[in-house]
Design a protein around this motif. Structure first.
Motif, mmCIF file in Angstrom:
data_model
loop_
_atom_site.group_PDB
_atom_site.id
_atom_site.type_symbol
_atom_site.label_atom_id
_atom_site.label_comp_id
_atom_site.label_asym_id
_atom_site.label_seq_id
_atom_site.Cartn_x
_atom_site.Cartn_y
_atom_site.Cartn_z
ATOM 1 N N ALA A 203 48.473 -29.322 38.105
ATOM 2 C CA ALA A 203 47.449 -30.166 37.508
ATOM 3 C C ALA A 203 47.789 -30.502 36.064
ATOM 4 O O ALA A 203 47.673 -31.658 35.630
ATOM 5 C CB ALA A 203 46.083 -29.477 37.594
ATOM 6 N N ARG B 335 41.695 -26.973 41.439
ATOM 7 C CA ARG B 335 42.934 -27.393 40.773
ATOM 8 C C ARG B 335 43.701 -28.395 41.631
ATOM 9 O O ARG B 335 44.290 -29.345 41.121
ATOM 10 C CB ARG B 335 43.793 -26.173 40.479
ATOM 11 C CG ARG B 335 43.126 -25.269 39.468
ATOM 12 C CD ARG B 335 43.839 -23.953 39.304
ATOM 13 N NE ARG B 335 43.057 -23.099 38.406
ATOM 14 C CZ ARG B 335 42.665 -21.879 38.682
ATOM 15 N NH1 ARG B 335 42.994 -21.308 39.805
ATOM 16 N NH2 ARG B 335 41.943 -21.194 37.815
ATOM 17 N N LEU B 338 42.422 -31.899 41.283
ATOM 18 C CA LEU B 338 42.876 -32.541 40.039
ATOM 19 C C LEU B 338 44.266 -33.134 40.245
ATOM 20 O O LEU B 338 44.531 -34.290 39.876
ATOM 21 C CB LEU B 338 42.883 -31.496 38.925
ATOM 22 C CG LEU B 338 43.060 -31.969 37.491
ATOM 23 C CD1 LEU B 338 42.080 -33.061 37.161
ATOM 24 C CD2 LEU B 338 42.846 -30.791 36.532
ATOM 25 N N VAL B 339 45.148 -32.353 40.847
ATOM 26 C CA VAL B 339 46.510 -32.841 41.111
ATOM 27 C C VAL B 339 46.463 -34.088 41.985
ATOM 28 O O VAL B 339 47.082 -35.112 41.675
ATOM 29 C CB VAL B 339 47.350 -31.754 41.808
ATOM 30 C CG1 VAL B 339 48.743 -32.288 42.132
ATOM 31 C CG2 VAL B 339 47.461 -30.515 40.944
#
Lengths: 227, 769
Positions: A203, B335, B338-339
């Motif tokens: 991320a 997470r 988000l990626v």
């Protein structure tokens, strides 16, 4: 001679030796009492009727009365307290009054000179009252029965003690997570933690890439020719 | 001359605060209206839609006023008015909603229950402040924009406003509404807006400092510019809604995931606005919107989006593979989302974010404020269409993949409006992107391939609310022993059976409904020891006023009918069953009818209300309608008990419809009795109904059933004359041997109200976030 006999009888009556003795639960056959105790411990309330079918007195039928008048409820009102009966022991009389009043007061326990005839039932009722009552005094998990254990007949079946001692109510006090995890659960949790860590780094990299991409786009565009 | 650097910074802050305040007011509006009008998709769409209309009007007005007014004082007077209005909403909003409560159950084919009241309440409470705050960016633009530099001024202000929206999008649902409650959140917002408005008034410049208006009347932006603005706004909103739905089978739709995805998309928009503004000035005038520039960017956005949609499942599966348990999922998903959002949707949203400042730069001609107002207004109209159309229509009809491909086509259409680029690379990007999107959309509509394949998956359906899946698996379960083996009677013995599960979104372990595939096993084993039996046990309680020997049940969260089926299977033989079931998602019923034998349950004993929020139905029940059992088994977005179904006010409303001897039962999923959600709901039920009792399910320790009945002096009691269904024995034992009364002093628990309910935050914390 007759006078002497009468005097002797009066003496015996005075001593209470001639009044009819209360028929105690202990007068039931031992096997019946054990079967009833086991059924109580194992929650087979519906089996109490056949088991105690031969019982006649309130003291002997007491678990059945509790099963239908307090532990579970029938459509009819709870049984009224019986008329004073010389065959009724004091403990049973108190308990019948308790039942007739709806069972909201603490379950009557034996007095100093009395013996608990149905220890498993007493433990179950007291435990349920404790759990349902407004102010609970819980024992510690290390001593699951807490003060209830002290009321139990030490001669009660080992299996009964084990069942009550398991005291599944303590499952409620134990967090689902804090139950000892199985090896599979441990492995799954470790894998999830690895994935979370990996995704966290990805991320950050993705966000940095987006910012870098926009910065590059701006830089190229501003260095290019005007339109 | 344009304002100095300090003034520009102040304008940026004003745009930021306005953007944040608008989002906070939107979220607070949904929260305030939910207890009265529900949160069904249609009601939610009309509420947000009306606010968007108000925003569009505000943008247009702000642009025009900004051109005419020499100082910023009118703007900050508008802020003061907005603050007063928001404060009024905080003070009297709940009362107004109660006055507009719908009455009577919905009629087939009619409008949703909360539609009219929700629309009226939104118009009265929230449209005005939204409109007033939306004036900010276009009003301030003229003061910031030097001739020839309108692009970067637009980009800066637009980016500031979007970052403010991002902040509001995080602060409101995750923090303020959960901790402060709705009224206080609105009050704080009113105070902030009012305070800054006062400050703005004090700092307002005199007329001489404003940029001179260009000679001659303003030239309105061309239809092409406005059409591009609309297409871009539509594409952005479709992507926002559909992206979340595309990823929900992996990451779910919990609040942190939602805020993460929407926040990232807003960040990309803000970056695009900033970069687009600067590049527009660099490229200059009409060239900015020429086919070689903006057209190329739109073509690239179409291409990226078209390809991303097809790469998404593989990427998502890699980020969150199958096998991650429900209790460990959220940190991985947070997470991972988000990626995925950055990689799949960041670039196209960045490119689309560049459109408004480029359009303003091209069309400004000395009147940047008015043009910006028009561009923003038409962009918001596009957003309105996307908001109203995506979740209720596009996703169910085309799937989330199809909706995203449609967004790609919209971007390509926008590029086509500008003409084909002359250079080879941008032209190829546009043509390939459009072709890929078109072909992909055609295949998506024709084949409807599943988004995610689970082992044993029988069907996947994208409804307006969630992705519903039917999965057939052979699973272990608790079954009644054949003999009366004593100890296992409490827990049942282990068994196995083919089971059809109705799961949703990212669920891998939990389920909405289930059915044992073998009818005979279903009859004997019910649901294998799961919570449905513990809820259905309510049919066996003594003291229920079974009038005419009929058990009347209100079942909120009907799902696929498993609780109803279990009730029928365990019903005492002397009773008939009448159920009023409420299910907000018609898609669930549709799937249940195909796979869970729901036809068996339909008949005169069942009234089903679908597409309505359960709270709205309870509010609208006839005064004299009574139930012996009110069962709450409603969950939203996998993890959340809807706050409007777990508040003091809700339980008080349910109490009014309880027959004498009736009980309220609530299924709470979490960490057993340790769960702060379970204790909060218990504390809340205690406040409204009286003593509340918690019963765990030893077979599946995550569930707790909470029972309460007004006036009950003992805990729930089973009927003494009843022979329980053998599969119900473990539930009966749990009720009699494990039940615990909730003690507020010892067990704690936050009391939840319509105004202040941190239930979502408690649920997120339990899942590790």
């Amino acid at each position: 001679m007759l006078g002497g006999l009468l005097a002797f009888l009066a003496f015996l009556a005075f001593q209470g030796l001639l009044t009819p003795a209360p028929v105690a639960a202990e007068d039931l056959p031992e096997a019946t009492r054990r079967m009833a105790a086991l059924a109580l411990a194992e929650g087979r309330w519906e089996d109490l009727g056949p088991i105690l079918g031969g019982a006649h007195t309130a003291a002997q039928r007491w678990p059945l009365l509790v099963a239908r008048g307090w532990w579970r409820l029938g459509d009819a009102a709870p049984p009224a307290a019986p008329e004073p009966d010389d065959a009724l022991d004091a403990l049973t009389a108190r308990r019948l009054a308790w039942l007739a009043a709806g069972g909201r007061e603490p379950y009557p326990i034996p007095g100093p000179n009395e013996r608990e005839p149905w220890p498993v039932l007493a433990a179950l009722v007291a435990d349920r009252q404790e759990r349902e009552g407004p102010a609970r005094a819980r024992g510690s998990p290390a001593d699951p029965l807490s003060d209830l254990a002290a009321r139990m007949d030490p001669e009660a079946e080992a299996r009964t003690r084990w069942f009550l001692g398991e005291n599944h109510r303590w499952q409620m006090s134990v967090s689902y997570r804090s139950l000892p995890p199985t090896p599979e659960e441990v492995a799954a949790r470790e894998r999830a933690e690895e994935l979370a860590a990996r995704n966290g780094w990805l991320a950050l990299a993705a966000l940095a890439g987006l910012l870098l991409g926009v910065a590059l786009w701006l830089w190229r565009g501003e260095r290019g020719d005007a339109g | 001359m344009p304002e100095g650097a300090w003034a520009r910074a102040g304008h940026g802050i004003a745009a930021f605060v306005a953007g944040a305040a608008i989002l906070v007011v939107e979220f607070a509006a949904v929260r305030l209206l939910a207890p009265a009008f529900g949160q069904s998709v249609l009601v939610w769409s009309v509420v947000i839609g009306l606010v968007l209309v108000a925003l569009a009007v505000g943008y247009a007005l702000g642009g025009r006023l900004g051109e005419r007014c020499a100082s910023t004082r009118p703007l900050f007077l508008a802020w003061l008015l907005a603050a007063l209005w928001i404060a009024l909403a905080a003070w009297q909003g709940a009362a107004l909603c109660r006055a507009l409560l719908p009455r009577g159950l919905p009629t087939p084919g009619g409008l949703p229950l909360g539609f009219r009241g929700g629309a009226l309440a939104t118009l009265l409470l929230f449209c005005a402040p939204a409109m007033l705050l939306a004036m900010t960016t276009p009003f301030l633009l003229r003061r910031d924009a030097a001739r020839g530099r309108e692009g970067r001024a637009t980009g800066r202000l637009y980016a500031a406003g979007t970052l403010g929206s991002l902040t509001g999008c995080w602060l409101a649902p995750l923090v303020w509404l959960q901790t402060l409650g709705t009224a206080l959140t609105l009050a704080v917002t009113a105070a902030a807006v009012g305070g800054l408005g006062l400050l703005g008034l004090l700092l307002a410049r005199s007329a001489g400092a404003a940029a001179p208006v260009a000679p001659g009347p303003p030239v309105p932006p061309s239809r092409r510019v406005l059409a591009l603005a609309l297409l871009a706004g539509l594409a952005v909103t479709v992507i926002e809604f559909a992206a979340l739905r595309l990823m929900s089978p992996w990451f779910g739709q919990s609040n942190p995931i939602w805020a993460n995805v929407i926040g990232t998309l807003l960040l990309a928009l803000a970056l695009g606005a900033y970069a687009g503004g600067r590049l527009a000035d660099r490229w200059g005038g009409d060239a900015a919107t020429g086919p070689g520039r903006l057209g190329g960017l739109l073509g690239l956005a179409a291409l990226w989006l078209g390809l991303a949609v097809w790469c998404a499942p593989a990427l998502l599966e890699w980020l969150l593979p199958a096998g991650v348990g429900s209790m460990d999922l959220l940190p991985v998903a947070f997470r991972g989302s988000l990626v995925a959002t950055v990689l799949l949707f960041g670039p196209p949203l960045t490119l689309l974010g560049a459109v408004p400042p480029m359009l303003v730069r091209a069309a400004a001609r000395g009147h940047p404020g008015r043009v910006a107002g028009a561009v923003l207004a038409w962009g918001t109209v596009g957003g309105l269409l996307g908001c109203l159309g995506t979740a209720p229509l596009l996703v169910p009809l085309l799937g989330s993949r199809g909706a995203l491909l449609l967004a790609a086509l919209l971007a390509a259409a926008g590029a086509a409006l500008l003409g084909l680029p002359a250079r080879r690379a941008p032209r190829a990007a546009l043509l390939v992107g459009a072709a890929a999107a078109l072909l992909g959309l055609g295949w998506q509509v024709a084949a409807r391939p599943a988004l995610r394949h689970h082992a044993g998956q029988v069907e996947e359906l994208e409804s307006p609310y969630q992705t519903v899946r039917v999965v057939r698996q052979r699973v272990g379960l608790q079954v009644p022993p054949e003999d009366h083996a004593p100890v296992p009677a409490l827990l049942g013995v282990g068994g196995e059976a083919d089971t059809l599960f109705l799961r949703h979104d990212e669920d891998a372990e939990t389920y909405q409904s289930l059915l044992l595939a073998d009818p005979e096993r279903s009859r004997r084993w019910l649901t294998g020891g799961r919570y449905f039996e513990h809820l259905a046990l309510g049919a066996c309680f003594a003291g229920l006023e079974a009038r005419e020997r009929t058990l009347r049940v209100l079942l909120l969260g009907y799902a696929g009918g498993t609780v109803h089926r279990t009730l029928r299977q365990v019903l005492p033989p002397d009773l008939r069953l009448k159920v009023l079931g409420v299910e907000i998602d018609p898609g669930v019923l549709e799937v249940a009818r195909r796979h869970l034998a729901h036809a068996d349950l339909e008949g005169p004993g069942l009234r089903l209300v679908t597409g309505e929020d359960a709270r709205t139905v309870v509010n609208a029940l006839p005064e004299d309608e009574r139930f012996d059992l009110v069962l709450v088994d409603a969950y939203a977005r996998t993890n959340y008990l809807p706050f409007q179904l777990a508040s003091v006010e809700f339980f008080a409303a349910a109490r009014r419809h309880l027959a004498p001897g009736g009980w309220v039962g609530v299924n709470v999923l979490g960490n057993g009795w340790r769960s702060p959600v379970a204790r909060a709901v218990a504390a809340t039920m205690g406040r409204a109904l009286g003593p509340t009792y918690a019963v765990p399910n030893p077979s599946y320790p995550g569930n707790v059933i909470l029972w309460a009945a007004p006036g009950a002096s003992l805990g729930p009691r089973l009927r003494a004359d009843l022979e329980l269904h053998p599969a119900l024995l473990p539930a009966g034992h749990a009720l009699e041997r494990l039940l615990l009364r909730h003690d507020p002093a010892r067990d704690g628990g936050v009391v939840l109200t319509d105004d202040r309910s941190p239930s979502d935050r408690l649920a997120d914390a339990e899942l590790g976030l």
